[in-house]
Design a protein around this motif. Structure first.
Motif, PDB file in Angstrom:
ATOM      1  N   VAL A  77      30.564  80.638  51.427  1.00 25.03           N
ATOM      2  CA  VAL A  77      30.218  81.016  50.060  1.00 25.03           C
ATOM      3  C   VAL A  77      30.454  79.806  49.161  1.00 25.03           C
ATOM      4  CG1 VAL A  77      30.785  82.496  48.091  1.00 25.03           C
ATOM      5  CG2 VAL A  77      30.785  83.450  50.407  1.00 25.03           C
ATOM      6  N   SER A  78      29.478  79.492  48.321  1.00 20.64           N
ATOM      7  CA  SER A  78      29.648  78.452  47.309  1.00 20.64           C
ATOM      8  C   SER A  78      29.732  79.118  45.942  1.00 20.64           C
ATOM      9  CB  SER A  78      28.481  77.461  47.335  1.00 20.64           C
ATOM     10  OG  SER A  78      27.253  78.119  47.079  1.00 20.64           O
ATOM     11  N   CYS A  79      30.509  78.538  45.058  1.00 25.49           N
ATOM     12  CA  CYS A  79      30.737  79.176  43.763  1.00 25.49           C
ATOM     13  C   CYS A  79      30.937  78.113  42.688  1.00 25.49           C
ATOM     14  CB  CYS A  79      31.966  80.080  43.844  1.00 25.49           C
ATOM     15  SG  CYS A  79      32.082  81.285  42.509  1.00 25.49           S
ATOM     16  N   ARG A  80      30.317  78.337  41.520  1.00 26.56           N
ATOM     17  CA  ARG A  80      30.511  77.497  40.336  1.00 26.56           C
ATOM     18  C   ARG A  80      30.896  78.389  39.172  1.00 26.56           C
ATOM     19  NH1 ARG A  80      25.163  74.731  38.992  1.00 26.56           N
ATOM     20  NH2 ARG A  80      24.295  76.620  39.922  1.00 26.56           N
ATOM     21  N   PHE A  81      31.807  77.927  38.333  1.00 27.90           N
ATOM     22  CA  PHE A  81      32.214  78.714  37.176  1.00 27.90           C
ATOM     23  C   PHE A  81      32.931  77.809  36.181  1.00 27.90           C
ATOM     24  CE2 PHE A  81      35.240  79.045  40.635  1.00 27.90           C
ATOM     25  CZ  PHE A  81      36.460  78.729  40.055  1.00 27.90           C
TER      26      PHE A  81
END
Length: 230
Positions: A30-34
């Motif tokens: 899973v890749s995530c940006r925030f």
């Protein structure tokens, strides 16, 4: 970019708010940006695995182990409460854009809201010498969430197609579109008028404050159900 592995650990104190997560699943990865802001007088420098594992838990998007990440410091009017102030230090809010990769995920679901997700933690790489307030020279990003009109041609013309990022937040009920205009490093005390001009152009089309987004229907939704990964 840092590469480390760790299991979920305990978090020590409440210091952060997480915003606008964009997460993608690819098998068990899973890749995530925030975005991250701090209501306290603490911030993020390089970050560490324990802090970021806590962030993943706070967003409740998946299980797994944070393997690598990057942190970009910037300022924006979006996370302030008054975009019309004459004081440059109040006109810009310090924030951090975190990008991370998670491996070994056993379940995953779409995030259910723009934010904020309250999060607890301390960055072991943060020191008191690092400023939590905007410095005179900072990277500036204009952030705007869609309003009644989905026309960003004025920004495309202004930026000539460069440094303009469009994000579609694929929430369960309905997507939310966000535009991020990267202005680069600017001298903040002398840049207020130029930034305010861009905000004035955005307002008829987009919501340029996180407080207006939080009041909108699309900002708070029931998260998607869990998908088991085998």
């Amino acid at each position: 970019m840092h590469e480390e592995s760790s299991e979920f650990g305990s978090i020590e104190s409440a210091n952060f708010s997480l915003w606008s997560p964009v997460c993608r699943q690819d098998g068990s990865d899973v890749s995530c940006r925030f975005d991250v802001t701090s209501p306290e007088f603490l911030g993020i420098n390089q970050a560490d695995s324990q802090l970021l594992q806590g962030f993943v838990q706070a967003m409740d998007v998946c299980t797994g182990t944070v393997e690598k990440w990057s942190v970009q410091r910037f300022v924006t009017p979006y996370y302030t409460y008054s975009t019309d102030t004459e004081n440059w230090q109040d006109a810009f809010r310090l924030a951090w854009r975190v990008t991370l990769s998670i491996s070994g995920a056993s379940r995953y679901r779409q995030c259910g809201k723009v934010g904020p997700y309250p999060a607890d933690g301390l960055d072991s790489t943060w020191t008191d010498e690092l400023s939590i307030l905007p410095l005179e020279q900072e990277e500036v990003v204009i952030i705007a969430n869609e309003g009644p009109v989905r026309d960003i041609s004025f920004l495309e013309e202004r930026s000539a197609g460069r440094h303009l990022e469009e994000i579609e937040y694929d929430f369960p009920d309905s997507p939310v579109r966000q535009v991020r205009y990267h202005l680069g490093a600017m001298h903040l005390p002398t840049s207020i008028d130029a930034v305010r001009q861009i905000l004035d152009q955005c307002r008829p089309r987009f919501m340029v404050s996180h407080s207006s987004v939080a009041a909108g229907r699309s900002a708070w939704q029931v998260p998607a159900g869990w998908t088991e990964i085998r």
